[in-house]
Scaffold this motif. Structure first.
Motif, mmCIF file in Angstrom:
data_model
loop_
_atom_site.group_PDB
_atom_site.id
_atom_site.type_symbol
_atom_site.label_atom_id
_atom_site.label_comp_id
_atom_site.label_asym_id
_atom_site.label_seq_id
_atom_site.Cartn_x
_atom_site.Cartn_y
_atom_site.Cartn_z
ATOM 1 N N GLU A 60 0.877 -1.123 -0.202
ATOM 2 C CA GLU A 60 0.102 0.140 -0.036
ATOM 3 C C GLU A 60 1.361 1.218 0.437
ATOM 4 O OE1 GLU A 60 -2.935 -0.611 2.736
ATOM 5 O OE2 GLU A 60 -3.958 -1.659 2.667
ATOM 6 N N TYR A 61 2.254 1.639 1.043
ATOM 7 C CA TYR A 61 2.610 2.328 0.465
ATOM 8 C C TYR A 61 3.179 2.558 -0.746
ATOM 9 C CZ TYR A 61 3.748 1.574 5.231
ATOM 10 O OH TYR A 61 2.812 1.218 7.224
ATOM 11 N N ASP B 81 -0.573 8.704 3.505
ATOM 12 C CA ASP B 81 -2.049 8.479 3.727
ATOM 13 C C ASP B 81 -2.569 10.604 2.981
ATOM 14 O OD1 ASP B 81 -2.159 5.977 4.217
ATOM 15 O OD2 ASP B 81 -2.532 6.424 5.859
ATOM 16 N N SER C 27 0.502 8.484 -6.733
ATOM 17 C CA SER C 27 -0.309 9.701 -6.658
ATOM 18 C C SER C 27 0.626 10.459 -7.809
ATOM 19 C CB SER C 27 0.680 10.087 -5.468
ATOM 20 O OG SER C 27 1.744 10.155 -5.001
ATOM 21 N N THR D 212 0.340 3.864 -2.755
ATOM 22 C CA THR D 212 0.360 5.120 -2.585
ATOM 23 C C THR D 212 1.187 6.188 -3.626
ATOM 24 O OG1 THR D 212 -0.979 4.920 -0.324
ATOM 25 C CG2 THR D 212 0.083 6.368 -0.914
#
Length: 523
Positions: A275-276, A334, A283, A279
């Protein structure tokens, strides 16, 4: 109950282990200490000044002719001598150059004060005379500032004057001076943002390979070896986070009773790390600078998507990169949004021997620039770094603090002449101190002449004669020889601020030491 001391009996108010030096002995001790420090750096003055090798107790070696560095590295204990060191430090902090000038002048003022004290001139008269002479000196500097706005040619001459003889190597001072002026002009808007110009060193090439980078250089290496080493038109993220598996804030034990439970825990951990990476990738980040640690699995995922990432970036460097690229320093991944991203024309990673450096060039707010210094050895690059920092400081001072004056000892000759002319109007023994101040100023052109291989007495006589006839005269070094001529025509210029600060700080130190007549010390 203790009886009061009887009249005529001595009263002891200091501890038995206290040492006390009074009167002439105290003044002599302090003056000798100040002169000793001054004489240490005197041979380094000017374009033909010599270097000093400083060796610490641990064997570290520094080779330099920079006055501030020499005095900083020396292990000086005498409190009066430390005042001369403080003069040099103040000079360095305020204007960046002229540290040797200030220290040498301080020592000569003390030497002249010693002669006056031997002639029974009171310290107060010496102090008053020195301050009067300092006032005349400041006015004379103002009168000799070169008219008009300082242009790039004059700034280059100022930088060359500052850096000549300071280990500029095979490239010489002039090309480096042009680099210095270009760097300052790039960070000049309403004023000069000197803090936006950095100097980075890297051994392994000649000094001619020194270049100006429009951006920032980071010493951090990519997180993963498969990451790209050249990213054009890069979107930049600066993160103040750790991209690792989060640890619990409390001590806890988990009982795993089956392989499925273990696999589930490992999958959860892998998902968190994925997930890191997702993300950052989603982005639109091309390059990420992260102050914390990055797990190898996150680095591998980013490398697969051609994202370049750096970990353990220092807080100061992260803030510099954020300013240069227009990024926001984000504290939680996040919270990362498109508006938080900055940009750079190019981010490249180059290998120099065993070291890798990251170049962040052409950021959207690219007001930060870096002078990338090359040299064959650590000692050489360190000295070249000091020379470039001096050059950057004097160019800044010339732009922001009152223009330029003729160098090569010319302004000191002019000041001494002006002081002697006004000394006749000073009454009392103070006049002797004013004249002594003028004589003390002669030490600077005399030292320049000595270090250039000229006869100092003959040079001083010729300087005064040429000054009287032409209004300006300095010692210009050409090759191995020195000659007396017009420094403005030779392009030898100094910032007026350097001369003002040197005279002011040297006067303050000399008068403070001269006024001391009692030294009390306790072990």
């Amino acid at each position: 109950m203790s009886q009061p001391a009887q009249r005529g009996q001595p009263m002891f108010i200091l501890a038995e282990d206290t040492e006390r030096t009074q009167g002439d002995d105290a003044q002599s001790s302090n003056i000798q200490a100040g002169k000793a420090v001054s004489n240490t750096v005197r041979s380094t003055l000017g374009p033909r000044g010599m270097d000093k090798m400083l060796v610490s107790d641990s064997g570290d070696v520094v080779i330099t002719n920079d006055g501030a560095t020499i005095l900083e590295e020396m292990d000086i204990e005498h409190p009066a001598a430390q005042m001369i060191v403080e003069v040099s430090s103040t000079q360095e902090e305020e204007v960046g150059d002229g540290t040797t000038t200030a220290a040498v002048l301080s020592g000569e003022l003390l030497s002249r004060a010693e002669d006056l004290l031997d002639d029974d001139v009171h310290p107060t008269a010496i102090v008053e005379g020195y301050h009067e002479a300092s006032r005349i000196a400041q006015e004379t500097i103002d009168e000799h500032v070169v008219d008009g706005t300082v242009d790039d040619e004059q700034l280059t001459q100022v930088a060359v004057t500052s850096m000549t003889g300071k280990g500029t190597g095979d490239i010489g001072a002039e090309p480096l001076a042009e680099t210095v002026v270009d760097a300052i002009r790039m960070v000049e808007t309403d004023g000069v943002d000197r803090d936006s110009v950095d100097v980075r060193t890297q051994k392994g090439a000649s000094s001619s390979a020194t270049e100006l980078i429009e951006g920032i250089i980071s010493e951090e290496e990519p997180v993963h070896e498969n990451m790209p080493t050249n990213v054009e038109d890069a979107s930049i993220a600066v993160l103040d986070v750790d991209l690792e598996v989060r640890e619990s804030n409390i001590d806890a034990e988990y009982n795993v009773s089956s392989v499925d439970q273990l696999n589930a825990a490992l999958d959860a951990e892998a998902n968190e790390l994925r997930e890191y990476a997702d993300t950052l990738i989603d982005s639109g980040v091309d390059v990420a600078f992260i102050t914390g640690d990055v797990d190898d699995r996150v680095g591998s995922s980013l490398a697969t998507e051609d994202v370049l990432a750096f970990e353990s970036v220092s807080d100061d460097e992260a803030e510099s990169i954020a300013r240069a690229t227009g990024s926001s320093l984000v504290g939680t991944i996040d919270d990362l949004e498109a508006d938080d991203l900055g940009s750079a024309d190019r981010v490249r990673v180059e290998k120099f021997g065993e070291d890798e450096l990251a170049f962040i060039e052409g950021g959207s707010n690219a007001e930060a620039v870096t002078v990338f210094v090359r040299g064959g050895t650590d000692h050489f690059t360190d000295e070249l770094e000091r020379a470039l920092n001096d050059g950057l400081d004097v160019v800044t001072a010339a732009i922001e603090k009152g223009g330029v004056v003729a160098g090569a000892g010319a302004i000191e000759i002019a000041i001494a002449d002006a002081i002697r002319q006004e000394a006749a109007s000073v009454t009392g023994r103070k006049q002797l101190a004013v004249e002594a101040f003028a004589d003390a100023l002669d030490v600077l052109p005399r030292t320049l002449a000595t270090n250039a291989g000229m006869d100092p007495i003959d040079a001083l006589v010729e300087l005064r004669s040429t000054h009287d006839s032409n209004g300006i005269a300095g010692i210009i070094v050409e090759g191995q020889n020195g000659r007396v001529t017009d420094p403005l025509e030779a392009g030898v210029l100094d910032p007026a601020a350097v001369k003002r600060e040197a005279i002011e700080s040297a006067t303050e130190a000399a008068t403070m030491i001269t006024r001391i007549d009692d030294v009390i010390s306790a072990s």
